[in-house]
Motif scaffolding. Structure first.
Motif, PDB file in Angstrom:
ATOM      1  N   MET A  86       0.828  -1.202   0.000  1.00 44.27           N
ATOM      2  CA  MET A  86       0.000   0.000   0.000  1.00 44.27           C
ATOM      3  C   MET A  86       0.862   1.251   0.000  1.00 44.27           C
ATOM      4  O   MET A  86       0.672   2.175  -0.810  1.00 44.27           O
ATOM      5  N   LEU A  87       1.845   1.320   0.886  1.00 47.16           N
ATOM      6  CA  LEU A  87       2.716   2.491   0.978  1.00 47.16           C
ATOM      7  C   LEU A  87       3.604   2.614  -0.264  1.00 47.16           C
ATOM      8  O   LEU A  87       3.829   3.718  -0.768  1.00 47.16           O
ATOM      9  N   LEU A 153      -4.438   1.179   5.905  1.00 46.55           N
ATOM     10  CA  LEU A 153      -3.192   0.518   5.521  1.00 46.55           C
ATOM     11  C   LEU A 153      -3.441  -0.855   4.924  1.00 46.55           C
ATOM     12  O   LEU A 153      -2.552  -1.429   4.279  1.00 46.55           O
ATOM     13  N   TYR A 154      -4.639  -1.393   5.177  1.00 43.19           N
ATOM     14  CA  TYR A 154      -4.956  -2.737   4.697  1.00 43.19           C
ATOM     15  C   TYR A 154      -5.974  -2.710   3.570  1.00 43.19           C
ATOM     16  O   TYR A 154      -6.675  -3.696   3.340  1.00 43.19           O
ATOM     17  N   ARG A 155      -6.047  -1.577   2.879  1.00 42.10           N
ATOM     18  CA  ARG A 155      -6.885  -1.515   1.682  1.00 42.10           C
ATOM     19  C   ARG A 155      -6.318  -2.475   0.631  1.00 42.10           C
ATOM     20  O   ARG A 155      -5.116  -2.508   0.386  1.00 42.10           O
ATOM     21  N   GLY A 156      -7.171  -3.246   0.015  1.00 38.30           N
ATOM     22  CA  GLY A 156      -6.709  -4.234  -0.953  1.00 38.30           C
ATOM     23  C   GLY A 156      -6.249  -5.532  -0.323  1.00 38.30           C
ATOM     24  O   GLY A 156      -5.547  -6.320  -0.962  1.00 38.30           O
ATOM     25  N   VAL A 216      -4.462  -6.626 -10.615  1.00 34.91           N
ATOM     26  CA  VAL A 216      -5.705  -6.222  -9.949  1.00 34.91           C
ATOM     27  C   VAL A 216      -5.401  -5.569  -8.606  1.00 34.91           C
ATOM     28  O   VAL A 216      -5.977  -4.531  -8.258  1.00 34.91           O
ATOM     29  N   LYS A 217      -4.507  -6.155  -7.830  1.00 32.02           N
ATOM     30  CA  LYS A 217      -4.148  -5.621  -6.516  1.00 32.02           C
ATOM     31  C   LYS A 217      -3.583  -4.213  -6.627  1.00 32.02           C
ATOM     32  O   LYS A 217      -3.943  -3.302  -5.871  1.00 32.02           O
ATOM     33  N   ASN A 233     -14.387  -0.429  -8.021  1.00 26.46           N
ATOM     34  CA  ASN A 233     -15.146  -0.732  -6.812  1.00 26.46           C
ATOM     35  C   ASN A 233     -15.060  -2.225  -6.517  1.00 26.46           C
ATOM     36  O   ASN A 233     -16.005  -2.983  -6.763  1.00 26.46           O
ATOM     37  N   GLY A 234     -13.918  -2.655  -6.038  1.00 21.94           N
ATOM     38  CA  GLY A 234     -13.747  -4.046  -5.679  1.00 21.94           C
ATOM     39  C   GLY A 234     -13.083  -4.878  -6.766  1.00 21.94           C
ATOM     40  O   GLY A 234     -12.836  -4.421  -7.886  1.00 21.94           O
TER      41      GLY A 234
END
Length: 292
Positions: A86-87, A153-156, A216-217, A233-234
């Motif tokens: 993410m970061l 921080l845990y998006r995805g 995708v991630k 959206n997902g």
């Protein structure tokens, strides 16, 4: 026009130097260097831990049990992998968008000056093209936590699991079987260079196999979109939009580069494990108490 070119070069010198530095020290490299060690330690130690429990009969593991141990190891590592990715992606996006914005401003200023002499004098006296604002992983992490909480921080997370679990399912059984081919005898271990080669081959193979999941991630974890960039959206929405607008080949973008990066990374990791890191962790950690 010569004067205009001199002004543009002078006013954008800092930008040029910044972009040059980014070529040698890519955005997100510091995050990888900081978190990749615990990530790989968790992955390899967890795999050894689950393999140990699944082989309590004293016999070798079946392929299914090797895949099961890899699956569990992949689920454990996302605790570190998700915020790290993410970061890293936010840092890379910040640099990319800043470069796009800088290019747009310079092109617009050039057109205005070239078509009007009055604007040329105004440019020389007042218009300044600003350099991209530097951002850090710490700053991005603080902003995410302040605006979205720890879950930011845990998006995805789901997409990361979708990538890392299949990766481990492919990687660990393939590495184990390749590494066994280099053993002089069933009682002896393979040479360190064979472990390195096995890690490289298994890592690159698994990386290419799960590259669609990585695409995708990455799309889902990219928060800052540029002009005309798609929003998702997902997982299902992301897959359908990529397939419809870019075609199946989009899921293989970056597969070659990813394989080149992953191959030496896992080769080196397995060599470090070859010298006994895994056994030391398992023998000197609370995990040993669980296996008693």
């Amino acid at each position: 026009m010569i004067e205009l070119g001199t002004v543009i070069v002078r006013k954008n010198l800092n930008v040029t130097l910044l972009l040059t530095v980014c070529l040698f020290f890519p955005s997100g490299a510091a995050v990888n260097l900081t978190l990749v060690t615990p990530e790989k330690a968790i992955k390899l130690a967890a795999n050894d831990f689950f393999r140990h429990h699944l082989s309590n009969t004293g016999k070798g593991l079946t392929v299914f049990k090797e895949m099961l141990a890899g699956c569990a190891a992949g689920m454990c590592q996302v605790v570190i992998t998700t915020p790290m990715e993410m970061l890293k992606i936010q840092l890379q996006d910040a640099g990319r968008l800043a470069a796009q914005q800088q290019k747009t401003v310079v092109m617009t200023s050039t057109k205005l000056v070239a078509t009007n002499a009055v604007l040329s004098r105004s440019y020389n006296s007042g218009i300044v093209v600003s350099a991209p604002r530097a951002v850090s992983a710490t700053q991005i992490a603080k902003e995410l936590v302040q605006t979205q909480g720890v879950k930011g921080l845990y998006r995805g997370l789901g997409a990361t699991l979708m990538r890392d679990v299949p990766f481990s399912i492919v990687y660990f059984p393939l590495f184990a079987n390749l590494n066994n081919l280099g053993k002089p005898s069933p009682e002896e271990s393979s040479p360190f260079y064979w472990a390195f080669l096995s890690g490289c081959i298994a890592g690159s193979t698994a990386a290419v196999a799960v590259n669609p999941c990585d695409v995708v991630k990455t799309r889902l974890q990219s928060l800052n979109k540029g002009c005309n960039e798609e929003t998702y959206n997902g997982v299902v929405d992301c897959i359908s939009k990529i397939m419809r607008k870019e075609g199946p080949s989009a899921f293989l973008k970056g597969a070659g580069c990813r394989a080149l990066v992953i191959a030496p990374l896992f080769g080196i990791a397995q060599v470090m494990y070859f010298v006994g890191v895994g056994e030391y962790i398992l023998d000197n950690s609370p995990l040993r108490m669980l296996s008693a």
